[in-house]
Motif scaffolding. Structure first.
Motif, PDB file in Angstrom:
ATOM      1  N   ASN A 446     -15.365   7.338  -4.318  1.00 32.49           N
ATOM      2  CA  ASN A 446     -15.506   7.493  -2.877  1.00 32.49           C
ATOM      3  C   ASN A 446     -14.189   7.058  -2.258  1.00 32.49           C
ATOM      4  O   ASN A 446     -13.973   5.902  -1.970  1.00 32.49           O
ATOM      5  N   GLU A 447     -13.305   8.016  -2.128  1.00 34.15           N
ATOM      6  CA  GLU A 447     -11.973   7.731  -1.600  1.00 34.15           C
ATOM      7  C   GLU A 447     -12.108   7.225  -0.180  1.00 34.15           C
ATOM      8  O   GLU A 447     -12.443   7.973   0.733  1.00 34.15           O
ATOM      9  N   GLU A 448     -11.854   5.942  -0.006  1.00 39.67           N
ATOM     10  CA  GLU A 448     -11.920   5.410   1.337  1.00 39.67           C
ATOM     11  C   GLU A 448     -10.725   5.950   2.098  1.00 39.67           C
ATOM     12  O   GLU A 448      -9.679   6.209   1.527  1.00 39.67           O
ATOM     13  N   GLU A 452      -7.275  -0.200   5.702  1.00 36.41           N
ATOM     14  CA  GLU A 452      -8.155  -1.189   6.308  1.00 36.41           C
ATOM     15  C   GLU A 452      -9.517  -1.185   5.603  1.00 36.41           C
ATOM     16  O   GLU A 452     -10.049  -2.232   5.260  1.00 36.41           O
ATOM     17  N   ARG A 454     -10.104   0.014   2.643  1.00 36.47           N
ATOM     18  CA  ARG A 454      -9.920  -0.376   1.251  1.00 36.47           C
ATOM     19  C   ARG A 454      -9.947  -1.909   1.128  1.00 36.47           C
ATOM     20  O   ARG A 454     -10.550  -2.449   0.209  1.00 36.47           O
ATOM     21  N   LEU A 455      -9.331  -2.586   2.070  1.00 41.45           N
ATOM     22  CA  LEU A 455      -9.331  -4.047   2.029  1.00 41.45           C
ATOM     23  C   LEU A 455     -10.754  -4.587   2.175  1.00 41.45           C
ATOM     24  O   LEU A 455     -11.154  -5.503   1.442  1.00 41.45           O
ATOM     25  N   ILE A 456     -11.507  -4.003   3.072  1.00 40.27           N
ATOM     26  CA  ILE A 456     -12.890  -4.465   3.246  1.00 40.27           C
ATOM     27  C   ILE A 456     -13.663  -4.248   1.956  1.00 40.27           C
ATOM     28  O   ILE A 456     -14.386  -5.121   1.483  1.00 40.27           O
ATOM     29  N   GLN A 457     -13.446  -3.074   1.365  1.00 42.25           N
ATOM     30  CA  GLN A 457     -14.167  -2.777   0.141  1.00 42.25           C
ATOM     31  C   GLN A 457     -13.808  -3.756  -0.984  1.00 42.25           C
ATOM     32  O   GLN A 457     -14.651  -4.134  -1.783  1.00 42.25           O
ATOM     33  N   LEU A 458     -12.556  -4.164  -1.016  1.00 45.29           N
ATOM     34  CA  LEU A 458     -12.130  -5.093  -2.058  1.00 45.29           C
ATOM     35  C   LEU A 458     -12.694  -6.488  -1.842  1.00 45.29           C
ATOM     36  O   LEU A 458     -13.160  -7.122  -2.788  1.00 45.29           O
ATOM     37  N   PHE A 459     -12.653  -6.950  -0.613  1.00 44.67           N
ATOM     38  CA  PHE A 459     -12.995  -8.352  -0.389  1.00 44.67           C
ATOM     39  C   PHE A 459     -14.432  -8.553   0.078  1.00 44.67           C
ATOM     40  O   PHE A 459     -14.964  -9.654  -0.001  1.00 44.67           O
ATOM     41  N   TYR A 460     -15.037  -7.490   0.579  1.00 43.35           N
ATOM     42  CA  TYR A 460     -16.437  -7.583   0.971  1.00 43.35           C
ATOM     43  C   TYR A 460     -17.208  -6.427   0.345  1.00 43.35           C
ATOM     44  O   TYR A 460     -17.770  -5.605   1.066  1.00 43.35           O
ATOM     45  N   PRO A 461     -17.212  -6.362  -0.996  1.00 43.87           N
ATOM     46  CA  PRO A 461     -17.843  -5.206  -1.656  1.00 43.87           C
ATOM     47  C   PRO A 461     -19.325  -5.111  -1.279  1.00 43.87           C
ATOM     48  O   PRO A 461     -19.895  -4.025  -1.293  1.00 43.87           O
ATOM     49  N   GLU A 462     -19.915  -6.224  -0.900  1.00 42.43           N
ATOM     50  CA  GLU A 462     -21.343  -6.208  -0.564  1.00 42.43           C
ATOM     51  C   GLU A 462     -21.588  -5.504   0.770  1.00 42.43           C
ATOM     52  O   GLU A 462     -22.692  -5.134   1.101  1.00 42.43           O
ATOM     53  N   ARG A 464     -20.274  -2.634   1.625  1.00 40.97           N
ATOM     54  CA  ARG A 464     -19.715  -1.286   1.541  1.00 40.97           C
ATOM     55  C   ARG A 464     -20.485  -0.269   2.366  1.00 40.97           C
ATOM     56  O   ARG A 464     -19.901   0.688   2.871  1.00 40.97           O
TER      57      ARG A 464
ATOM     58  N   SER B 126     -13.011  -9.838  -6.193  1.00 38.94           N
ATOM     59  CA  SER B 126     -13.760  -8.653  -5.797  1.00 38.94           C
ATOM     60  C   SER B 126     -14.941  -8.397  -6.746  1.00 38.94           C
ATOM     61  O   SER B 126     -16.060  -8.123  -6.298  1.00 38.94           O
ATOM     62  N   LYS B 129     -17.657 -11.106  -6.265  1.00 38.80           N
ATOM     63  CA  LYS B 129     -18.448 -10.912  -5.052  1.00 38.80           C
ATOM     64  C   LYS B 129     -19.406  -9.737  -5.181  1.00 38.80           C
ATOM     65  O   LYS B 129     -20.447  -9.695  -4.538  1.00 38.80           O
ATOM     66  N   ALA B 161     -11.780 -14.753  -1.196  1.00 39.57           N
ATOM     67  CA  ALA B 161     -11.795 -13.407  -0.621  1.00 39.57           C
ATOM     68  C   ALA B 161     -11.531 -13.458   0.882  1.00 39.57           C
ATOM     69  O   ALA B 161     -10.751 -12.666   1.407  1.00 39.57           O
ATOM     70  N   TYR B 165      -8.319 -11.795   2.556  1.00 40.24           N
ATOM     71  CA  TYR B 165      -8.540 -10.666   3.457  1.00 40.24           C
ATOM     72  C   TYR B 165      -7.801 -10.873   4.774  1.00 40.24           C
ATOM     73  O   TYR B 165      -7.070 -10.000   5.236  1.00 40.24           O
TER      74      TYR B 165
END
Lengths: 468, 348
Positions: A446-448, A452, A454-462, A464, B126, B129, B161, B165
């Motif tokens: 799922n090409e974000e 911006e 992508r960063l959310i997806q990396l650090f807040y994968p929950e 998504r 990542s 989490k 994270a 971020y």
């Protein structure tokens, strides 16, 4: 587990690590694992550590002095220690190991002990002595491919004690085998382009040279997500490509034989060879990376006279001729009292063979020459390389007849490993037509859009699902 | 890459051969190279290609000759031809516009440490989490692995994270969109692993230029380390910004020194006595194995000083008496401290 020596022949994948990981957790004391593949060893350690196994370390020549010292210091707390064979030549390390209880001694890639094996490591020949010195722990020898001759060598040279032998067949029934003899380079590449369309993915294309790997990746890249992998790339790039192939974002991987060891991907559907491996052992290992999930897969070999010449040249030039030894080795030997690893213009495996040979004949003791080597000494050494080269050539001849003969390909492989052949459906290109094989379900990224997200997806994968 | 050699060479005022830029990019620890870096203000490029083999670098230099962009005047001096001047002007803008701090962050390998640590740290945080404890790690050397391990001992994945971020968001916002995406595309998470630089080169861009942009992002990230960056990374940033511990005043001197000022100029700039700055230099030499001692004392003199030190018990006055007028106290202290400091230095 019952305290018996064991020799396990386990073709391709299928939990080789598990064979000693499990016992090592249940046994008191240290499990020592000897493996010749330093990079693979480090991967194994990383993987075990990432599974929470903190008491696992590896000791190799690549570590700094301080790092080695730290590991030796921690030795009594360790549960498993990976070693490269030359580390066991060090008296200091052996002394430290002697003071511990070693419950299991694992010899990985045990075929390296046999000169009949496709990879021969002279260091392995001293292992029996080392095992003896370490108060003879139980030995587990592991290999992926071993002909009966190699198997006998392992038993004898490791001094295994009435070992329990576990052997799984080399026959991979779910892999359809195909060999295509091409006339020349143009035909090979033309055929490859068609096969790239026709064959199921994920696919590995094995090439003989780095340049070919790059070319094949570029060709495949026009219609598929493709990448190449070879030893000329940085370790960082190689790991990145490996991750992409394993996760599925790359579906065609063009690689030299540097790729494969220790890679755990179950759904590879096809393996194409654009070069002739030096032995059937190696061919079987490389094609065996297909279909580990048990689903139907296919291996296609595309080669001709040019590929034969390339491999022949590699075999011929891998080991020095007697004249090379006289020219480069003798003068250095006559000037130096220590075995001069750095000053010799030969690959490390050649040097270690020489060192091992001279240790055996008593000419060399603890890396020091006992007297000045003479022409005859070098001559005898030269004969060893010659014999080794003859063995390699014979192994390659088997490979040549394999792809040119009109006999069932599977039968030939099984005969080589002295196994019984059984007729089967979808066997090989000699027996019948290529079956229809579907690609594995391919990865859809799922090409974000935008960094911006992508960063959310990396650090807040929950989170998504919140990204739109 | 050969164009970069040419670009740097143009800054050396026709006083050097093409091996000058080769050594600067490779980060050779010789007084000549270090002097050149200061003299011609080439800090930006210093040590930037330390991972490129000399073989490759010499090939690039040879390419410049083969294309007729440079020609030898003598064995130690090359000159740029007219076609060389034309060629240089084509990529000059790219090289001038990219912001780099080689001398500060490449020379001692801090950029690699930083990138490998961040890359593994982000991948690990990542995955954790996302509830995934097992994964194939991105490439990392022992240093990076240890860094990451100790970071997770001190902070939770959530804390790490969150800190990363906010910091990365702020920093990337300052850059062009294509730079920001270059960086995020190279990172690995559970849904997708990072791309290689080759895969990220946008159409029309020279892959080497992509690489330069990437290094530039990393240099700026290290530069931004401090009160603004995540707290858990503070110790690491301190290391990367200056591996060695110096007094605050010596650190200021060091910054000026890195910027190309010489001893006298630093004293003038800081309105301090020359002897104070000399003290700072001695401190720097003791803590930094890469400190260019031979700029201030030739190798032969260093040998003599060490020789004298070993026979006279190391007392400065005794050494001075043995050496005579050839060396002053500053030189003696500098040489001795560089030898007694951690790691020592290549003085022979």
């Amino acid at each position: 587990m019952k305290g018996e020596d064991t020799l396990a022949v386990l073709p391709t994948g299928g939990g080789k690590t598990l064979c000693y990981d499990l016992p090592s957790r249940m046994l008191q004391g240290l499990t020592v694992v000897v493996s010749p593949l330093v990079s693979l060893m480090q991967d194994q350690v990383t993987q075990l550590q990432s599974q929470g196994r903190r008491r696992v370390e590896s000791l190799t020549g690549q570590l700094s002095f301080q790092e080695k010292k730290d590991i030796l210091y921690r030795l009594p707390q360790l549960n498993m220690l990976f070693l490269s064979p030359e580390m066991l030549q060090s008296e200091r390390i052996k002394e430290r190991l002697k003071q511990l209880t070693i419950s299991l001694f694992v010899v990985d890639e045990a075929h390296c002990i046999s000169q009949w094996g496709h990879e021969f490591r002279p260091d392995y020949k001293s292992l029996a002595g080392v095992i003896e010195e370490l108060h003879r722990p139980v030995v587990l020898a592991l290999t992926a491919t071993a002909t009966p001759q190699v198997e006998a060598d392992i038993k004898e040279l490791l001094k295994l004690n009435h070992p329990f032998i576990y052997r799984r067949s080399v026959n991979r029934r779910n892999i359809f085998l195909e060999a295509v003899k091409v006339e020349n380079r143009e035909e090979k590449w033309e055929r490859l382009e068609r096969e790239m369309e026709a064959l199921p993915k994920p696919m590995i294309i094995y090439t003989g040279t780095r340049k070919e790997a790059e070319e094949a990746a570029a060709k495949a890249g026009r219609n598929f997500s493709a990448a190449c992998y070879h030893a000329g790339m940085s370790p960082e790039e190689r790991r990145a490509v490996q991750l992409q192939f394993v996760e599925g974002s790359v579906s065609v991987l063009a690689a030299t034989n540097a790729f494969g060891m220790g890679i755990n991907k179950k759904d590879i559907r096809s393996v194409v060879h654009l070069y002739l491996p030096p032995s059937l052992e190696q061919y079987v290992q490389e094609t065996g990376r297909a279909g580990r999930d048990g689903s139907d897969s296919i291996a296609v070999l595309l080669a001709g006279p040019e590929e034969e010449r390339l491999q022949m040249h590699l075999i011929q030039s891998a080991l020095p001729e007697k004249s090379d030894l006289f020219r480069y080795m003798l003068p250095v030997f006559q000037q130096q009292i220590d075995f001069p690893h750095e000053t010799l213009p030969f690959p490390e495996v050649v040097n270690r063979t020489a060192e091992h040979h001279f240790e055996q004949s008593g000419l060399l003791k603890n890396g020091r020459f006992q007297r000045v080597p003479e022409r005859e000494d070098i001559d005898r050494l030269g004969s060893i390389y010659e014999a080794r080269r003859r063995i390699k050539l014979r192994q390659f001849e088997k490979m040549l007849s394999f792809y040119t003969d009109t006999e069932c390909l599977r039968k030939q492989i099984l005969r080589y490993f002295q196994e019984e052949a059984e007729a089967q459906q979808n066997c090989c290109s000699v027996c019948g037509l290529r079956p229809e094989i579907a690609s594995s379900q391919l990865f859809f990224s799922n090409e974000e859009t935008g960094w911006e997200n992508r960063l959310i997806q990396l650090f807040y994968p929950e989170r998504r699902h919140e990204i739109t | 890459m050969d164009r970069l050699l040419l670009h740097i060479f143009m800054h050396m005022n026709g006083q050097r051969s093409i091996s000058g830029p080769v050594h600067i990019l490779k980060g050779k620890r010789s007084s000549q190279t270090i002097q050149d870096i200061h003299l011609f203000r080439l800090h930006k490029w210093a040590g930037l290609l330390r991972h490129t083999s000399y073989g490759t670098l010499w090939e690039q230099a040879q390419r410049l000759r083969d294309q007729g962009f440079i020609e030898p005047i003598s064995s130690t001096v090359d000159s740029v031809t007219q076609s060389g001047l034309d060629a240089e002007s084509v990529s000059r803008k790219v090289f001038e516009n990219v912001r780099l701090s080689g001398w500060k962050y490449e020379w001692e390998g801090h950029t690699d440490d930083c990138w490998r640590t961040l890359n593994l740290l982000i991948q690990t945080a990542s995955h954790l989490k996302a509830g995934r404890k097992q994964f194939i790690p991105v490439y990392a050397d022992t240093t990076a692995k240890q860094n990451v391990r100790s970071l997770f001992r001190e902070a939770s994945a959530e804390q790490i994270a969150e800190g990363l971020y906010e910091w990365l968001y702020r920093e990337l916002l300052k850059r062009s969109r294509s730079d920001a995406e270059l960086f995020t595309d190279s990172l690995s998470g559970p849904d997708r692993s990072g791309k290689t630089l080759g895969q990220m080169t946008s159409s029309g861009e020279v892959p080497f230029h992509t690489w330069l942009r990437f290094r530039s992002i990393l240099h700026d990230l290290i530069e931004s380390g401090g009160p603004e960056s995540p707290e858990c990374l503070n110790t690491l940033f301190k290391q990367w910004k200056q591996k060695k511990e110096l007094t605050r005043s010596a650190e200021k001197t060091r910054e000026l020194f890195m910027a190309g000022y010489d001893l006298q100029q630093i004293a003038a700039e800081r309105r301090l006595k020359v002897s104070t700055i000399e003290d700072h230099f001695v401190e720097m030499a003791a803590s930094d194995p890469e400190f260019p001692v031979d700029v201030y004392a030739a190798a032969e003199l260093q040998r003599e000083i060490l020789q004298a030190a070993s026979t006279s018990g190391g007392r400065l006055r005794d050494i001075r008496e043995r050496i005579g007028e050839k060396a002053d106290y500053f030189q003696i202290r500098l040489v001795l401290s560089s030898r007694t400091g951690k790691g020592g230095t290549a003085y022979l």
